[in-house]
Design a protein around this motif. Structure first.
Motif, PDB file in Angstrom:
ATOM      1  N   SER A 195       0.867  -1.062   0.027  1.00 39.73           N
ATOM      2  CA  SER A 195      -0.006   0.131   0.020  1.00 39.73           C
ATOM      3  C   SER A 195       0.888   1.175  -0.014  1.00 39.73           C
ATOM      4  CB  SER A 195      -0.703  -0.074   1.250  1.00 39.73           C
ATOM      5  OG  SER A 195      -1.564   1.098   1.245  1.00 39.73           O
ATOM      6  N   PHE A 196       1.944   1.202   0.838  1.00 41.50           N
ATOM      7  CA  PHE A 196       2.882   2.445   0.823  1.00 41.50           C
ATOM      8  C   PHE A 196       3.466   2.412  -0.594  1.00 41.50           C
ATOM      9  CE2 PHE A 196       7.078   4.242   1.603  1.00 41.50           C
ATOM     10  CZ  PHE A 196       6.858   5.301   1.971  1.00 41.50           C
ATOM     11  N   ALA A 197       3.904   1.673  -1.086  1.00 42.99           N
ATOM     12  CA  ALA A 197       4.703   1.675  -2.388  1.00 42.99           C
ATOM     13  C   ALA A 197       3.764   2.034  -3.524  1.00 42.99           C
ATOM     14  CB  ALA A 197       5.168   0.130  -2.898  1.00 42.99           C
ATOM     15  N   LYS A 198       2.562   1.675  -3.549  1.00 47.66           N
ATOM     16  CA  LYS A 198       1.445   2.112  -4.290  1.00 47.66           C
ATOM     17  C   LYS A 198       1.165   3.623  -4.227  1.00 47.66           C
ATOM     18  CE  LYS A 198      -1.540  -0.606  -5.810  1.00 47.66           C
ATOM     19  NZ  LYS A 198      -2.863  -1.431  -6.134  1.00 47.66           N
ATOM     20  N   ALA A 199       1.355   4.162  -3.191  1.00 43.14           N
ATOM     21  CA  ALA A 199       1.293   5.687  -2.702  1.00 43.14           C
ATOM     22  C   ALA A 199       2.295   6.434  -3.542  1.00 43.14           C
ATOM     23  CB  ALA A 199       1.401   5.813  -1.465  1.00 43.14           C
TER      24      ALA A 199
END
Length: 417
Positions: free
Chosen positions: A368-372
């Motif tokens: 999720s953090f990476a996709k942000a």
């Protein structure tokens, strides 16, 4: 062969006169091209093998530089661990995103190859010089100090038997890898990366470094041995070989999309990449099918330089990925600072998530953090259908691993997302 070392300071005209370099009057564009080459691992070599052998290494590299300059109608002079090479070349046409002219890029590449490609052997002792090169601009109104102009990253030795044993063991690995490269036994194997939510459609293939051992026909992957070359400061040579080999593959197969790893140590725009960037700038249809994956098996020391490297690759049309996030030295800072297109999550997180709900939650949070930060997130280490479901539930965009490699017959060309 004796050398006349450069003085500590010298004006431009006095320097050219000392080296018998002829500039072209009235044509500033024809001012001689000045390149400084440096040996960055002499301190390590001296610590491992002694001052006498280090002096041999210095002398051999300087002699190689002298011969090269004579062949190219240039001049060369040493100073400490550096060499100043001066060439009369045609008027430079600086290529955007490469930072130098085609002629300069070719000369830089030739200097690196001639000075550092071959090992230096004295009796039973062998070493590989780590060489850097850069174009310098000398101002006649300022004192000339080659050691200041060169400013290379010197690799420091760590006193002690354990360090020396590791250095020698790493040199054995380097000798085998470079010998395999020279004899055609170094090659690339390919692992597909597939979409997570579109029936496993092929996105691109990752090129993995492989070796065919002497007397055998099978290939073995040697990625786990590359940290030894990082410790020696020699990984740049392997990384450039891999990228150039992939470029040639893409030229020959216009349907292929391929990615390849380079070390974080190589993520800087300098002489090692000048000719490669020039090739890519002249072949945009090749560049747009290449993904360069930065792997932090070694720490990333300079984020500004790495960001410039990412920007240069993207400007010529390549896609850039940050590999093995969640392990090694890969950090949130790298993810935030580099401006990459793709993030690849290390496969160890999937293995831990198989039986541990907390680990599954960590994987989901990291994805999720990476996709942000980026649109595309690859989860590596997919060995089973269960792994694929875990990754998909976690939000992965693409998947990579043994599950998709089974039954693959060589390299396929497939679709591009």
């Amino acid at each position: 062969m004796s050398f006349n070392p450069l003085p500590e300071t010298s004006g431009l005209r006095a320097l050219f006169s000392r080296l018998d370099v002829k500039s072209t009057p009235g044509h500033a564009a024809r001012e001689p091209l000045c390149i400084v080459a440096s040996i960055t691992n002499l301190r390590q070599i001296e610590q491992a093998y002694g001052a006498t052998f280090a002096s041999v290494v210095r002398h051999v590299v300087f002699e190689r530089a002298r011969v090269l300059c004579e062949e190219r109608r240039g001049s060369c002079a040493p100073s400490g661990d550096h060499m100043l090479c001066i060439f009369n070349v045609p008027a430079p046409r600086v290529v955007q995103d490469v930072g130098c002219s085609p002629v300069a890029a070719i000369l830089l590449d030739r200097i690196l190859a001639v000075l550092g490609d071959r090992p230096i052997i004295n009796g039973s002792t062998i070493a590989f010089p780590a060489v850097t090169a850069k174009i310098v601009h000398i101002d006649d109104d300022r004192p000339f100090d080659l050691s200041v102009i060169a400013a290379p990253r010197v690799q420091n030795a760590q006193p002690g038997k354990a360090w020396r044993d590791q250095f020698m063991a790493d040199t054995v690995v380097a000798e085998r890898v470079f010998e395999a490269m020279a004899t055609g036994r170094l090659s690339l194997s390919f692992e597909p990366i597939r979409e997570a939510n579109r029936a496993g459609a092929l996105v691109y293939e990752e090129a993995l470094l492989s070796e065919t051992p002497k007397g055998r026909s099978d290939r073995i992957r040697i990625g786990r041995q590359l940290p030894g070359l990082e410790r020696l400061g020699l990984i740049r040579r392997v990384d450039r070989w891999v990228v150039d080999t992939v470029i040639n593959t893409l030229r020959n197969d216009t349907d292929a999309y391929i990615g390849c790893n380079i070390s974080a140590q190589s993520a800087t725009v300098d002489a090692w990449w000048a000719l490669t960037l020039l090739k890519l700038s002249e072949a945009p249809k090749v560049a747009q099918r290449l993904t360069v994956e930065i792997t932090e098996t070694a720490p990333l020391d300079d984020y500004a330089e790495a960001s410039d490297f990412v920007r240069a690759l993207k400007n010529v049309g390549c896609r850039v990925a940050l590999d093995d996030v969640g392990s090694g030295y890969s950090s949130f800072r790298s993810l935030l600072a580099l401006g990459v297109d793709v993030v690849k999550i290390d496969g160890s997180l999937v293995r831990h998530a198989r039986l541990d709900a907390t680990a599954h939650a960590r994987l989901t949070q990291l994805v999720s953090f990476a996709k942000a930060c980026v649109q595309t997130v690859v989860v590596e280490g997919i060995e089973t259908e269960t792994d694929a479901r875990i990754a998909q539930v976690s939000g992965a965009t693409w998947l990579q691993g043994y599950l998709f490699s089974r039954g693959e017959q060589g390299r396929g060309s497939g679709c591009h997302a």
